[in-house]
Design a protein around this motif. Structure first.
Motif, short mmCIF file in Angstrom:
data_model
loop_
_atom_site.label_atom_id
_atom_site.label_comp_id
_atom_site.label_asym_id
_atom_site.label_seq_id
_atom_site.Cartn_x
_atom_site.Cartn_y
_atom_site.Cartn_z
N ALA A 243 2.10 -1.22 -0.82
CA ALA A 243 1.37 -2.45 -0.49
C ALA A 243 2.33 -3.53 0.02
CB ALA A 243 0.59 -2.95 -1.70
N ARG A 244 3.50 -3.64 -0.59
CA ARG A 244 4.49 -4.63 -0.15
C ARG A 244 4.91 -4.36 1.30
NH1 ARG A 244 7.12 -7.98 -3.44
NH2 ARG A 244 8.99 -7.88 -2.17
N GLN A 245 5.17 -3.10 1.60
CA GLN A 245 5.59 -2.75 2.95
C GLN A 245 4.49 -3.01 3.96
OE1 GLN A 245 6.83 1.25 1.93
NE2 GLN A 245 8.98 0.69 2.22
N GLN A 246 3.25 -2.77 3.59
CA GLN A 246 2.13 -3.03 4.49
C GLN A 246 1.99 -4.52 4.79
OE1 GLN A 246 -1.11 -1.09 2.44
NE2 GLN A 246 -0.66 0.90 3.36
N ARG A 247 2.41 -5.37 3.83
CA ARG A 247 2.37 -6.82 4.04
C ARG A 247 3.63 -7.33 4.74
NH1 ARG A 247 0.74 -6.70 -1.56
NH2 ARG A 247 2.82 -7.45 -2.12
N GLY A 248 4.54 -6.41 5.06
CA GLY A 248 5.78 -6.80 5.71
C GLY A 248 6.83 -7.30 4.75
N GLU A 249 6.66 -7.04 3.45
CA GLU A 249 7.61 -7.49 2.44
C GLU A 249 8.62 -6.38 2.14
OE1 GLU A 249 5.30 -8.67 -0.91
OE2 GLU A 249 4.38 -10.35 0.13
N VAL A 250 9.75 -6.78 1.59
CA VAL A 250 10.79 -5.83 1.23
C VAL A 250 10.39 -5.11 -0.05
CG1 VAL A 250 13.23 -5.61 0.62
CG2 VAL A 250 12.53 -7.32 2.29
N PRO A 251 10.47 -3.78 -0.09
CA PRO A 251 10.11 -3.05 -1.30
C PRO A 251 11.23 -3.09 -2.35
CG PRO A 251 10.85 -1.51 0.35
CD PRO A 251 10.83 -2.88 1.01
N ALA A 252 10.86 -2.90 -3.60
CA ALA A 252 11.86 -2.71 -4.66
C ALA A 252 12.41 -1.30 -4.49
CB ALA A 252 11.21 -2.87 -6.02
N THR A 253 13.73 -1.15 -4.53
CA THR A 253 14.32 0.16 -4.28
C THR A 253 14.99 0.78 -5.49
OG1 THR A 253 16.34 -0.90 -3.49
CG2 THR A 253 14.67 -0.31 -1.84
N SER A 254 15.32 -0.02 -6.50
CA SER A 254 15.94 0.54 -7.70
C SER A 254 15.83 -0.46 -8.84
CB SER A 254 17.40 0.91 -7.47
OG SER A 254 18.17 -0.23 -7.21
N ILE A 255 16.03 0.05 -10.03
CA ILE A 255 16.04 -0.78 -11.24
C ILE A 255 17.45 -0.75 -11.78
CG2 ILE A 255 15.17 -1.03 -13.59
CD1 ILE A 255 12.60 0.39 -12.63
N GLU B 141 14.91 5.12 -8.08
CA GLU B 141 14.75 5.11 -6.62
C GLU B 141 13.60 6.02 -6.18
OE1 GLU B 141 18.52 6.01 -4.82
OE2 GLU B 141 19.53 4.40 -5.91
N ALA B 142 13.54 7.22 -6.77
CA ALA B 142 12.48 8.17 -6.41
C ALA B 142 11.11 7.66 -6.87
CB ALA B 142 12.77 9.54 -7.01
N ARG C 225 10.08 4.67 -4.55
CA ARG C 225 9.93 4.98 -3.13
C ARG C 225 8.47 5.10 -2.71
NH1 ARG C 225 12.76 9.44 -3.02
NH2 ARG C 225 14.67 8.26 -2.86
N ASP C 226 7.66 5.81 -3.49
CA ASP C 226 6.26 6.04 -3.14
C ASP C 226 5.28 5.33 -4.08
OD1 ASP C 226 6.97 7.76 -1.01
OD2 ASP C 226 7.33 9.37 -2.44
N HIS C 227 5.76 4.33 -4.80
CA HIS C 227 4.91 3.61 -5.75
C HIS C 227 3.89 2.76 -4.98
CE1 HIS C 227 3.62 0.97 -8.99
NE2 HIS C 227 4.10 1.90 -9.81
#
Length: 80
Positions: free
Chosen positions: A16-28, A5-6, A9-11
């Motif tokens: 880039a995904r968030q800037q495109r309005g996409e949902v970010p990956a939050t955990s593996i 998660e950590a 969070r700042d990867h």
């Protein structure tokens, strides 16, 4: 899994995904292994029916694909 998660969070990929309005990956999730796909009968062959599914849940889409269902892509339905 918690440490991922950590890292994510700042990867840069997530930024880039968030800037495109996409949902970010939050955990593996590590406990769902990459095992072999079990042999499943096709619904059309075993029950003599045609089936289709639409879902935003990847797990359900995968199960539908494994059993030979047609996956309907509905405009506006967003996979998560």
């Amino acid at each position: 899994m918690k440490r991922s998660e950590a890292v994510l969070r700042d990867h840069p990929v997530n930024i880039a995904r968030q800037q495109r309005g996409e949902v970010p990956a939050t955990s593996i999730w590590l406990f769902w292994g990459s095992g072999k796909i079990p042999k499943n009968s096709r619904l059309r062959e075993s029950l003599r029916v045609k089936a289709a599914m639409t879902s935003a849940v990847d797990l359900l889409r995968g199960l539908a694909k494994m059993t030979g269902m047609t996956i309907l892509d509905i405009r506006g339905l967003r996979t998560i």
